[in-house]
Design a protein around this motif. Structure first.
Motif, PDB file in Angstrom:
ATOM      1  N   LYS A 186       0.938  -1.140   0.016  1.00  0.00           N
ATOM      2  CA  LYS A 186      -0.185  -0.259   0.188  1.00  0.00           C
ATOM      3  C   LYS A 186       0.748   1.414  -0.175  1.00  0.00           C
ATOM      4  CE  LYS A 186      -3.710  -2.265   2.381  1.00  0.00           C
ATOM      5  NZ  LYS A 186      -4.626  -2.278   3.681  1.00  0.00           N
ATOM      6  N   ARG A 187       2.056   1.121   0.670  1.00  0.00           N
ATOM      7  CA  ARG A 187       2.700   2.251   0.805  1.00  0.00           C
ATOM      8  C   ARG A 187       3.507   2.619  -0.630  1.00  0.00           C
ATOM      9  NH1 ARG A 187       3.375   7.234   3.261  1.00  0.00           N
ATOM     10  NH2 ARG A 187       5.706   7.642   3.722  1.00  0.00           N
ATOM     11  N   PHE A 188       3.837   1.399  -1.338  1.00  0.00           N
ATOM     12  CA  PHE A 188       4.416   1.608  -2.513  1.00  0.00           C
ATOM     13  C   PHE A 188       3.606   2.112  -3.468  1.00  0.00           C
ATOM     14  CE2 PHE A 188       5.256  -0.592  -6.596  1.00  0.00           C
ATOM     15  CZ  PHE A 188       6.652  -0.226  -6.759  1.00  0.00           C
ATOM     16  N   ALA A 189       2.362   1.787  -3.268  1.00  0.00           N
ATOM     17  CA  ALA A 189       1.380   2.185  -4.270  1.00  0.00           C
ATOM     18  C   ALA A 189       1.125   3.701  -4.068  1.00  0.00           C
ATOM     19  CB  ALA A 189      -0.115   1.612  -4.218  1.00  0.00           C
ATOM     20  N   GLN A 190       1.190   4.214  -2.773  1.00  0.00           N
ATOM     21  CA  GLN A 190       1.015   5.585  -2.433  1.00  0.00           C
ATOM     22  C   GLN A 190       2.289   6.193  -2.989  1.00  0.00           C
ATOM     23  OE1 GLN A 190       0.796   5.624   1.912  1.00  0.00           O
ATOM     24  NE2 GLN A 190      -1.289   5.238   1.906  1.00  0.00           N
ATOM     25  N   ARG A 191       3.352   5.872  -3.004  1.00  0.00           N
ATOM     26  CA  ARG A 191       4.374   6.665  -3.326  1.00  0.00           C
ATOM     27  C   ARG A 191       4.355   6.827  -4.829  1.00  0.00           C
ATOM     28  NH1 ARG A 191       7.742   9.317   0.254  1.00  0.00           N
ATOM     29  NH2 ARG A 191       8.362   8.053   1.978  1.00  0.00           N
ATOM     30  N   GLU A 218      13.639   5.462  -4.134  1.00  0.00           N
ATOM     31  CA  GLU A 218      14.504   5.555  -3.016  1.00  0.00           C
ATOM     32  C   GLU A 218      13.833   5.981  -1.570  1.00  0.00           C
ATOM     33  OE1 GLU A 218      18.684   7.974  -1.583  1.00  0.00           O
ATOM     34  OE2 GLU A 218      17.303   8.917  -2.716  1.00  0.00           O
ATOM     35  N   ALA A 219      12.734   6.704  -1.748  1.00  0.00           N
ATOM     36  CA  ALA A 219      12.053   6.992  -0.604  1.00  0.00           C
ATOM     37  C   ALA A 219      11.287   5.611  -0.136  1.00  0.00           C
ATOM     38  CB  ALA A 219      11.088   7.986  -0.809  1.00  0.00           C
ATOM     39  N   PHE A 220      10.728   4.915  -0.777  1.00  0.00           N
ATOM     40  CA  PHE A 220      10.353   3.744  -0.606  1.00  0.00           C
ATOM     41  C   PHE A 220      11.233   2.493  -0.118  1.00  0.00           C
ATOM     42  CE2 PHE A 220       8.890  -0.671  -1.471  1.00  0.00           C
ATOM     43  CZ  PHE A 220       7.859  -0.657  -0.613  1.00  0.00           C
ATOM     44  N   CYS A 221      12.575   2.723  -0.621  1.00  0.00           N
ATOM     45  CA  CYS A 221      13.751   1.883   0.092  1.00  0.00           C
ATOM     46  C   CYS A 221      13.804   2.270   1.494  1.00  0.00           C
ATOM     47  CB  CYS A 221      14.772   2.131  -1.024  1.00  0.00           C
ATOM     48  SG  CYS A 221      16.162   0.925  -0.153  1.00  0.00           S
ATOM     49  N   HIS A 222      13.624   3.453   1.860  1.00  0.00           N
ATOM     50  CA  HIS A 222      14.061   3.901   3.091  1.00  0.00           C
ATOM     51  C   HIS A 222      12.895   3.669   4.144  1.00  0.00           C
ATOM     52  CE1 HIS A 222      16.927   7.173   1.587  1.00  0.00           C
ATOM     53  NE2 HIS A 222      17.428   5.827   1.683  1.00  0.00           N
ATOM     54  N   ASP A 223      11.552   3.597   3.394  1.00  0.00           N
ATOM     55  CA  ASP A 223      10.407   3.190   4.223  1.00  0.00           C
ATOM     56  C   ASP A 223      10.674   1.470   4.465  1.00  0.00           C
ATOM     57  OD1 ASP A 223       9.188   5.482   3.898  1.00  0.00           O
ATOM     58  OD2 ASP A 223       7.932   4.961   2.217  1.00  0.00           O
TER      59      ASP A 223
END
Length: 257
Positions: A186-191, A218-223
């Motif tokens: 879900k976070r991936f989809a949001q990003r 990169e932001a998702f990688c940090h998430d």
């Protein structure tokens, strides 16, 4: 609102707090661990725990000349934590000081945005880290129980109780932790949606740019790293408690077999 958030997250594990901040709708604010634990343990589990708690503690103690292995296990715990932490932080893409043990996925050459936005590689990436953590921590936990069993009857009972809880809760823990990648999806989809909405109308989306510093990927990688590190901390708590108890044990006694 901030005050309310503090009330619902106070004393929770770092993993639950991270997930609450990332996907607040995914976490039940009325979660009660004691109530849920009672639902997880069936009648057979309860009998096993009752047997351990009521086992005889009359074993005699004998004197040893060599100290216990608490110091060695403390070092092993630190080494395990360090190795797993390094494996998470070194993603091989945005942080690539050395070859990554588990490389963070990036779009394949010539991939279309639709194909590159498939979450499956990131799901497999997370599961690979979970397998890595599980194997390393299981070995350490078994060593800690063996060391505890060589001390006082109370410490031996603690080792047996830990084993009983592990057997009773292993499947439930595995199933719950397996849901984390689905929450991250879900976070991936949001990003990705935010990235698409911020593109200029006349600019095509090029997946080759997603692996650049400052990208949404990169932001998702940090998430993902933040969640993995919080999960690692959660997984290490039981064995850290066993090793702490071992450090408090009498260093020159063990139970007579």
């Amino acid at each position: 609102m901030t005050r309310g958030l503090q009330r619902t997250t106070f004393n929770r594990s770092g993993l639950v707090r991270i997930l609450s901040e990332t996907l607040p709708e995914a976490i039940d604010p009325h979660y009660d661990f004691g109530q849920r634990l009672g639902q997880w343990l069936d009648f057979t589990d309860a009998l096993d725990l009752f047997s351990v708690l009521n086992a005889s503690q009359g074993a005699a103690a004998v004197v040893l000349e060599k100290p216990a292995t608490g110091s060695a296990l403390t070092e092993q715990l630190a080494r395990t934590r360090r190795n797993l932490t390094d494996a998470i932080r070194n993603d091989g893409v945005f942080s690539a000081a050395e070859p990554a043990k588990i490389r963070f996925p990036t779009p394949l050459p010539q991939a279309t945005p639709e194909n590159a936005a498939d979450f499956s590689p990131y799901h497999r990436f997370y599961l690979a880290h979970q397998r890595d953590m599980s194997a390393a921590i299981a070995a350490l936990r078994a060593n800690a129980r063996k060391a505890l069993a060589k001390h006082s009857p109370a410490h031996r009972q603690l080792a047996e109780l830990d084993l009983a809880f592990e057997k009773s809760l292993a499947a439930r823990e595995r199933n719950l932790l397996a849901t984390i990648p689905m929450l991250l999806a879900k976070r991936f989809a949001q990003r990705y949606a935010d990235h698409r909405s911020n593109l200029p109308d006349d600019q095509p989306d090029d997946p080759a740019t997603w692996a650049r510093p400052g990208s949404w990927l990169e932001a998702f990688c940090h998430d993902t790293q933040a969640v993995l590190l919080a999960e690692l901390d959660l997984r290490l708590k039981p064995v850290a408690g066993l090793i702490a108890a071992l450090g408090e044990a009498e260093p020159h006694t063990m139970t007579e077999q």
